[in-house]
Design a protein around this motif. Structure first.
Motif, short mmCIF file in Angstrom:
data_model
loop_
_atom_site.label_atom_id
_atom_site.label_comp_id
_atom_site.label_asym_id
_atom_site.label_seq_id
_atom_site.Cartn_x
_atom_site.Cartn_y
_atom_site.Cartn_z
N VAL A 6 87.85 -17.56 8.17
CA VAL A 6 87.15 -18.83 8.34
C VAL A 6 85.92 -18.84 7.45
CG1 VAL A 6 85.98 -20.39 9.95
CG2 VAL A 6 87.97 -19.07 10.70
N VAL A 7 85.78 -19.90 6.67
CA VAL A 7 84.63 -20.08 5.79
C VAL A 7 83.91 -21.35 6.24
CG1 VAL A 7 83.80 -20.31 3.42
CG2 VAL A 7 85.89 -18.99 3.91
N TYR A 8 82.59 -21.26 6.45
CA TYR A 8 81.86 -22.42 6.95
C TYR A 8 80.40 -22.36 6.47
CZ TYR A 8 80.33 -18.99 10.43
OH TYR A 8 79.83 -17.88 11.05
N ALA A 44 74.75 -27.82 4.46
CA ALA A 44 74.04 -26.79 3.70
C ALA A 44 74.98 -26.18 2.66
CB ALA A 44 73.50 -25.71 4.62
N ALA A 45 74.40 -25.70 1.54
CA ALA A 45 75.21 -25.09 0.48
C ALA A 45 75.65 -23.67 0.80
CB ALA A 45 74.43 -25.13 -0.84
N PRO A 46 74.78 -22.79 1.38
CA PRO A 46 75.19 -21.41 1.65
C PRO A 46 76.36 -21.33 2.63
CG PRO A 46 72.81 -21.64 1.80
CD PRO A 46 73.37 -23.02 1.72
N LEU A 47 77.27 -20.38 2.38
CA LEU A 47 78.48 -20.24 3.18
C LEU A 47 78.54 -18.87 3.87
CD1 LEU A 47 81.08 -21.72 0.66
CD2 LEU A 47 79.98 -22.91 2.57
N VAL A 48 79.29 -18.84 4.97
CA VAL A 48 79.55 -17.61 5.73
C VAL A 48 81.06 -17.44 5.83
CG1 VAL A 48 79.22 -16.43 7.94
CG2 VAL A 48 77.43 -17.95 7.07
N LEU A 100 78.56 -17.83 -1.17
CA LEU A 100 78.72 -16.96 -0.01
C LEU A 100 77.51 -16.05 0.15
CD1 LEU A 100 82.50 -16.10 -0.13
CD2 LEU A 100 81.27 -16.87 1.89
N ILE A 101 76.81 -16.17 1.30
CA ILE A 101 75.64 -15.33 1.57
C ILE A 101 75.89 -14.35 2.72
CG2 ILE A 101 74.08 -17.12 0.71
CD1 ILE A 101 73.26 -17.52 3.70
N GLU A 102 76.97 -14.55 3.48
CA GLU A 102 77.29 -13.63 4.57
C GLU A 102 78.78 -13.36 4.59
OE1 GLU A 102 75.86 -14.41 8.50
OE2 GLU A 102 73.99 -15.32 7.81
N MET A 103 79.15 -12.09 4.80
CA MET A 103 80.55 -11.70 5.01
C MET A 103 80.61 -10.79 6.23
SD MET A 103 82.33 -10.91 1.33
CE MET A 103 82.80 -12.20 0.22
N HIS A 104 81.50 -11.12 7.14
CA HIS A 104 81.66 -10.34 8.37
C HIS A 104 83.06 -9.75 8.40
CE1 HIS A 104 77.82 -11.73 10.04
NE2 HIS A 104 78.10 -12.87 9.42
N LEU A 105 83.15 -8.49 7.98
CA LEU A 105 84.44 -7.80 7.84
C LEU A 105 84.59 -6.69 8.88
CD1 LEU A 105 84.24 -7.70 3.99
CD2 LEU A 105 86.24 -8.59 5.20
N GLN A 106 83.80 -6.74 9.94
CA GLN A 106 83.86 -5.69 10.95
C GLN A 106 85.28 -5.56 11.52
OE1 GLN A 106 82.05 -8.43 11.11
NE2 GLN A 106 82.11 -9.40 13.13
N LYS A 107 85.69 -4.31 11.70
CA LYS A 107 86.98 -3.96 12.29
C LYS A 107 88.17 -4.27 11.39
CE LYS A 107 85.22 -4.53 16.99
NZ LYS A 107 85.38 -5.16 18.31
N LEU A 153 75.25 -12.39 -1.76
CA LEU A 153 75.34 -11.87 -0.40
C LEU A 153 73.97 -11.42 0.12
CD1 LEU A 153 78.60 -9.72 -0.13
CD2 LEU A 153 78.06 -11.85 1.06
N ARG A 154 73.63 -11.89 1.34
CA ARG A 154 72.44 -11.44 2.04
C ARG A 154 72.79 -10.55 3.23
NH1 ARG A 154 71.57 -15.32 -1.95
NH2 ARG A 154 69.41 -16.04 -1.97
N VAL A 155 73.95 -10.81 3.86
CA VAL A 155 74.38 -10.07 5.04
C VAL A 155 75.81 -9.59 4.81
CG1 VAL A 155 74.84 -10.18 7.52
CG2 VAL A 155 72.89 -11.44 6.56
N LEU A 156 76.05 -8.31 5.05
CA LEU A 156 77.38 -7.74 4.91
C LEU A 156 77.65 -6.82 6.09
CD1 LEU A 156 79.99 -7.32 3.28
CD2 LEU A 156 78.81 -5.51 2.00
N ASN A 157 78.69 -7.11 6.85
CA ASN A 157 79.03 -6.32 8.04
C ASN A 157 80.31 -5.55 7.77
OD1 ASN A 157 79.63 -5.27 10.56
ND2 ASN A 157 78.97 -7.11 11.66
#
Length: 719
Positions: free
Chosen positions: A334-336, A342-346, A370-377, A394-398
């Motif tokens: 899911v990309v939102y 807002a322009a930045p995406l997660v 894309l400023i955040e990616m959540h790839l946990q698990k 990228l600002r946040v990477l999980n």
């Protein structure tokens, strides 16, 4: 003769006014201590209808006392007209006050607050109006004129208190009163600045200190917690069974629907704010900024509250194409945007079994947003970090609980804006983390549940002196804590043939104990769950997490259902009603169970019509049972059906009744339950089936007696 008649009628009017004053005073003093016939109660309910009449007469009569005409004859006529006008005003005021005192005796009006002020104000206006009539011709003109001014002032005050009862506190001055919506985001409280304004605008006109309909007042937190005559207003953490949410979702024409028909209704956003506030625990003191970054209530708050005065990040890139963003979102990714428009995406990923690094590469067209990616698990490998390093914004990477070992962390050090990196649950070492020292913007590093020792953490903190190292809970004091429930990795509750159940726990060394016979699991005797469990038939599993030195977790209950045959299609002969449309017929065969939250979009509902579904199979199949998933929640008018009919045959024109099931009657104290209705019959070859669920008529013990209840369905199983 005319003069005698005029004096006689004025005397009669004065006597009637005195008698009416006496009757009003008796009602005022006696309150609810005297019995009043029903027809007088009807008269009392006409109070809002007639109260405007004396207001106009009093203000007009007061005005005429200040007017002096030059022509003696005309002035004499004005004096006589004013006398009649003031008499009519005083008598109509008396009638209105009596009606109001009768209305105040009804349930829903409290004995304190604005109602008391309004009653005293009404009586004072009555006495002032009566005195104004009796003193209208007093020799010293200043006395009636002063009385006129005093009467108008009392009239305005009494009207103000009446408006507060009907429309909520501060109704008159609300447009010029500063509102809480201007509070900065960083200082906002979830209840005070999100929930309370909704209640004030849409609910408190009927549920305030002076007019507590159903015994419910919403002005203070303790009153909200106490509830009313129908019970608790909400259950913190469980909006699905909370009375407030149930009443909001009832049909508008239902007498229990809130707000009542004709009143200003809540918007979808306002309903969602109340829902998520209750789901988050209904905390009256929680700050909005303390909620998790992707909490639904926090995201709604960003559109309603003023941004924080603290500087927000400035992004100098253009927004991506909306169609491209939608195209790159699917069931497993899911990309939102971080906020509306807002322009930045997660980007978030789900279902590790469907993941491959290609699903990350496919987002490269969005690498500038894309400023955040959540790839946990997800099973991310060391070699995959070179692809992640291409997302320069990228600002946040999980990367928690992924398959990386730490050998290639240098690739992430090239990200110029990376502020937060999570490597929890991975086998990274203190030496490997040195590769991140050159990361120019790194501010926090999550390393809990790794193999790092206390000495390693000390060295990491020394090497990254300007970075917040989050190592998680250490329990240095030896405190015994309670484990959280096991984590289920399966997403579907319905399966064909067999299913492999997978569970795990994020805390190392935890055992998962389970049972399959409905009994509570035991931390020492129940079987230990290994890597997986093969399920071949309908099964309910109860599981707990256990570890020495910890309290066992709360039990987790899972229900899995088998369906041997999946239809080609389901055609609904009657369309679902209200807002319970879900995905139409597809909802009944999508493999998703709805649970106990009937408003989550996984249920279809009917009340005025039967549920009639025509089911088609690609070829003839031998069916011996049909299982229907349903729910009952009597407080929300959702009952088990009156009966269920199963029809089958070779086509829609040649169906015969295979089974009729009449569920047990609903009872007053039935808990909210999602359950199955099993319909078994002799094995029959069918290619077409029709399933009919008939809503029950609500019994006499229920507030909605005589109406048709709702009937809900979430899944059909064929075996």
């Amino acid at each position: 003769m005319m003069k005698w008649n005029r004096i006689r009628w004025q005397d009669a009017g004065s006597q009637l006014l005195f008698a009416a004053n006496s009757f009003a005073l008796v009602l005022f003093i006696a309150g609810s201590n005297i019995a009043v016939p029903a027809w007088l109660q009807v008269m009392g309910r006409m109070h809002p209808l007639v109260l405007h009449f004396p207001i106009v007469l009093l203000m007009l009569g007061a005005l005429l006392l200040f007017i002096q005409l030059r022509d003696p004859a005309v002035n004499q006529w004005k004096i006589q007209f004013t006398s009649w006008l003031l008499l009519a005003a005083a008598l109509s005021t008396c009638v209105t006050v009596i009606m109001g005192l009768l209305l105040a005796r009804e349930d829903g009006y409290t004995s304190d607050g604005n109602i008391q002020w309004h009653k005293w104000g009404g009586m004072t206006v009555l006495w002032a109006a009566s005195a104004l009539y009796w003193l209208r011709g007093y020799a010293k003109a200043w006395l009636p004129k002063t009385g006129a001014i005093l009467t108008v002032i009392l009239l305005l005050l009494t009207g103000h208190w009446g408006a507060d009862i009907t429309h909520g506190n501060n109704f008159v001055l609300a447009p010029v009163t500063p509102r809480n919506s201007t509070v900065p985001f960083g200082k906002a409280l979830a209840y005070e600045h999100l929930v309370k304004p909704i209640l004030q605008e849409k609910c408190m006109n009927c549920h305030n200190a002076g007019k507590a309909k159903g015994g419910l007042s919403m002005e203070l937190p303790q009153q909200l917690l106490a509830g009313g005559k129908s019970g608790k207003l909400f259950i913190p953490g469980n909006p699905a069974v909370s009375l407030l949410i149930e009443r909001l979702h009832l049909p508008t024409d239902d007498k229990k629907h809130m707000p009542p028909a004709g009143k200003s209704q809540l918007t979808d956003e306002e309903v969602n704010i109340l829902y998520y506030w209750i789901r988050d625990g209904a905390d009256f003191k929680a700050a909005v900024a303390s909620l998790p970054a992707h909490d639904s209530l926090r995201m709604l708050a960003t559109t309603r509250l003023q941004p924080s005065a603290s500087p927000e990040p400035v992004y100098d890139f253009a927004a991506a194409d909306d169609k491209l963003v939608q195209k790159l979102s699917n069931n497993y990714r899911v990309v939102y945007p971080i906020s509306l428009h807002a322009a930045p995406l997660v980007a978030n990923w789900y279902n590790k079994d469907k993941f491959n690094i290609q699903s990350v590469s496919e987002l490269l067209p969005l690498k500038a947003q894309l400023i955040e990616m959540h790839l946990q698990k997800m099973p991310v490998q060391d070699a995959d970090l070179d692809i992640l390093a291409q997302f320069k914004e990228l600002r946040v990477l999980n990367l928690s609980f992924t398959n990386i070992t730490g050998n290639t962390l240098a690739a992430l050090a090239k990200l110029p804006h990376l502020k937060s990196l999570s490597l929890s649950g991975t086998p990274v070492t203190q030496q490997q983390l040195q590769q991140l020292k050159s990361a120019p913007a790194l501010q926090e590093l999550f390393l809990w549940n790794t193999s790092l020792s206390a000495n390693d953490f000390a060295q990491v903190q020394k090497n990254f002196s300007k970075v917040n190292i989050v190592r998680g809970f250490t329990n240095d004091q030896g405190e015994q804590l309670k484990l959280n429930q096991p984590v289920v990795l399966n997403t579907a509750a319905v399966f064909r043939n067999t299913m492999t159940l997978k569970m795990q726990h994020p805390v190392k060394g935890v055992e998962i104990r389970y049972t399959t016979d409905g009994t509570p699991p035991d931390s020492t005797q129940s079987p230990v769950f290994k890597d997986s469990l093969v399920i071949t038939d309908n099964m309910t599993i109860r599981a707990i997490a256990c570890k020495k030195g910890w309290y066992a977790s709360d039990p987790l209950q899972l229900s899995f259902s088998k369906t041997t045959y999946v239809p080609d299609s389901v055609l609904l002969l009657n369309q679902p009603e209200g807002t319970y449309l879900a995905e139409g017929g597809k909802t009944l065969i999508d493999g998703q169970k709805g649970g106990t939250d009937f408003g989550n979009g996984k249920w279809i509902g009917y009340t005025k019509n039967k549920l009639e579904a025509m089911v088609s199979f690609p070829q003839q199949v031998p069916v011996r049972s049909v299982t229907i998933g349903t729910i009952h929640n009597i407080n929300s008018y959702i009952f088990l059906p009156q009966q269920v009919e199963i029809w089958g045959g070779s086509d829609a024109q040649h169906l015969r009744l295979l089974k009729k099931v009449i569920p047990a009657p609903n009872k007053k104290d039935d808990p909210v339950t999602a359950m199955n209705i099993d319909c078994t019959f002799a094995t029959t070859q069918v290619s077409c089936m029709k399933i009919v669920m008939t809503p029950v008529v609500i019994p006499a013990w229920h507030p909605g007696k005589g109406k048709h209840a709702w009937v809900f369905a979430d899944e059909f199983l064929f075996n």
